[in-house]
Write a protein that holds these residues in place. Sequence first.
Motif, mmCIF file in Angstrom:
data_model
loop_
_atom_site.group_PDB
_atom_site.id
_atom_site.type_symbol
_atom_site.label_atom_id
_atom_site.label_comp_id
_atom_site.label_asym_id
_atom_site.label_seq_id
_atom_site.Cartn_x
_atom_site.Cartn_y
_atom_site.Cartn_z
ATOM 1 N N MET A 17 -19.421 11.170 0.582
ATOM 2 C CA MET A 17 -19.093 11.010 -0.832
ATOM 3 C C MET A 17 -17.748 11.664 -1.103
ATOM 4 O O MET A 17 -17.416 12.698 -0.508
ATOM 5 C CB MET A 17 -20.196 11.661 -1.688
ATOM 6 C CG MET A 17 -20.097 11.403 -3.171
ATOM 7 S SD MET A 17 -21.500 12.166 -4.062
ATOM 8 C CE MET A 17 -22.752 10.895 -3.850
ATOM 9 N N ILE A 18 -16.973 11.040 -1.959
ATOM 10 C CA ILE A 18 -15.668 11.570 -2.384
ATOM 11 C C ILE A 18 -15.867 12.125 -3.791
ATOM 12 O O ILE A 18 -16.306 11.402 -4.692
ATOM 13 C CB ILE A 18 -14.608 10.464 -2.388
ATOM 14 C CG1 ILE A 18 -14.520 9.800 -1.002
ATOM 15 C CG2 ILE A 18 -13.243 11.013 -2.807
ATOM 16 C CD1 ILE A 18 -13.781 8.474 -0.992
ATOM 17 N N LEU A 62 -11.818 6.536 -8.190
ATOM 18 C CA LEU A 62 -11.067 6.559 -6.937
ATOM 19 C C LEU A 62 -9.672 5.990 -7.154
ATOM 20 O O LEU A 62 -8.692 6.481 -6.567
ATOM 21 C CB LEU A 62 -11.814 5.769 -5.861
ATOM 22 C CG LEU A 62 -11.192 5.766 -4.465
ATOM 23 C CD1 LEU A 62 -10.983 7.184 -3.946
ATOM 24 C CD2 LEU A 62 -12.071 4.962 -3.499
ATOM 25 N N ALA A 63 -9.555 4.988 -8.004
ATOM 26 C CA ALA A 63 -8.232 4.427 -8.314
ATOM 27 C C ALA A 63 -7.338 5.495 -8.948
ATOM 28 O O ALA A 63 -6.128 5.553 -8.656
ATOM 29 C CB ALA A 63 -8.375 3.232 -9.245
ATOM 30 N N ALA A 114 -2.189 10.602 -6.136
ATOM 31 C CA ALA A 114 -1.600 10.929 -4.836
ATOM 32 C C ALA A 114 -0.277 10.206 -4.619
ATOM 33 O O ALA A 114 0.642 10.754 -3.990
ATOM 34 C CB ALA A 114 -2.593 10.564 -3.731
ATOM 35 N N LYS A 115 -0.166 8.990 -5.148
ATOM 36 C CA LYS A 115 1.099 8.262 -5.018
ATOM 37 C C LYS A 115 2.176 8.842 -5.920
ATOM 38 O O LYS A 115 3.360 8.855 -5.573
ATOM 39 C CB LYS A 115 0.874 6.783 -5.346
ATOM 40 C CG LYS A 115 0.139 6.023 -4.242
ATOM 41 C CD LYS A 115 0.013 4.545 -4.554
ATOM 42 C CE LYS A 115 -0.625 3.802 -3.378
ATOM 43 N NZ LYS A 115 -0.792 2.358 -3.626
ATOM 44 N N VAL A 124 -10.660 0.387 -2.387
ATOM 45 C CA VAL A 124 -9.781 0.324 -1.208
ATOM 46 C C VAL A 124 -10.401 -0.692 -0.260
ATOM 47 O O VAL A 124 -11.343 -0.386 0.470
ATOM 48 C CB VAL A 124 -9.656 1.702 -0.539
ATOM 49 C CG1 VAL A 124 -8.673 1.636 0.632
ATOM 50 C CG2 VAL A 124 -9.241 2.758 -1.541
ATOM 51 N N LYS A 125 -9.901 -1.896 -0.292
ATOM 52 C CA LYS A 125 -10.528 -3.016 0.415
ATOM 53 C C LYS A 125 -10.775 -2.704 1.893
ATOM 54 O O LYS A 125 -9.873 -2.284 2.623
ATOM 55 C CB LYS A 125 -9.652 -4.271 0.284
ATOM 56 C CG LYS A 125 -10.325 -5.516 0.826
ATOM 57 C CD LYS A 125 -9.486 -6.761 0.574
ATOM 58 C CE LYS A 125 -10.196 -8.011 1.112
ATOM 59 N NZ LYS A 125 -9.385 -9.216 0.887
#
Length: 301
Positions: free
Chosen positions: A106-107, A118-119, A125-126, A221-222
């Motif tokens: 799990m995150i 998560l997005a 982070a970007k 995240v595909k």
Amino acid sequence: MAQTWPSKPVRLIVPFPAGAAPDVIARLVADRLGTAWGQAVFVDNRPGAGGIPGMAALVRSPADGYTLGFVPAAVVTLTPELYKNPQFNLDTDLVPVAAIGTSPMMIVVNQSSDIKTLADLVKAAKAQPGKVNFAAAQTNSVPHLTGEMLGRATGTSIFTVPYSGSAAASTALLANEVAFTVDGLPALTQYVKAGKFRALAVTSHDRLPGFENVPAAGETVKGFESLGWFSIYAPTGTPVSVIEQVNRDINKVIQAPDLVARLADLGVYPKPGTPKALGAFVQEQRSVWKKAVADLGLQPQ
């Protein structure tokens, strides 16, 4: 031999210390098998060094069906890549017997974090390369490398902070010393249920029972998936009739409703199947983690 086996106690080598989560799972299965077989199945803990002492003991054991090994993902996927002398060769020394189950991760972030999904984490982070801190529960473990793989899969640069274990990593996240962590469900669900951590995603292919409101990471995240898992292996040369019997009996016990519920509490989801299916699954997983180790530039020690 299948008609007379087992005629004496069976040893199950577990490459973890007594009381560790894998040991608890191994003992649950061992107790059920002992009842089914009318013979004791005793756990032999051989912890240390990436599972090497336990695996070395397993490959040196007689191939008579009376010694089996409880083999977790990291031991056969990461140890051969991260240790110069792992002292076992999965392809020649051991044969697959049965899968126990998968153990997704799990995150999570602190509940007070502005990161809600998560997005959002990827976006942060970007926007701040190298500034979003990730608590790695144990260096070069499956959860640690899952976090690193997430960074690579999303084209982001995260800053990894190593900790001595799950408790230390969770404490750091509770104190907002890091932005997020990745770990197995047993280490994190108590904090999620208490409203201290927010679950952003699970790392399984699909959403999990009991966590239906938590997205799978692959929804954002595909193709992203990362699993821990547990399996049973035996020394090469173990009679096929014994392997088939152990496989059948394990498939039966891990699907018993009360054990399914107990394993779910430990973040493990049964994976019944044939020895051949386990072998194919493990080979696939070895390829995944070999690539991850190479991509991250990790060198064997």
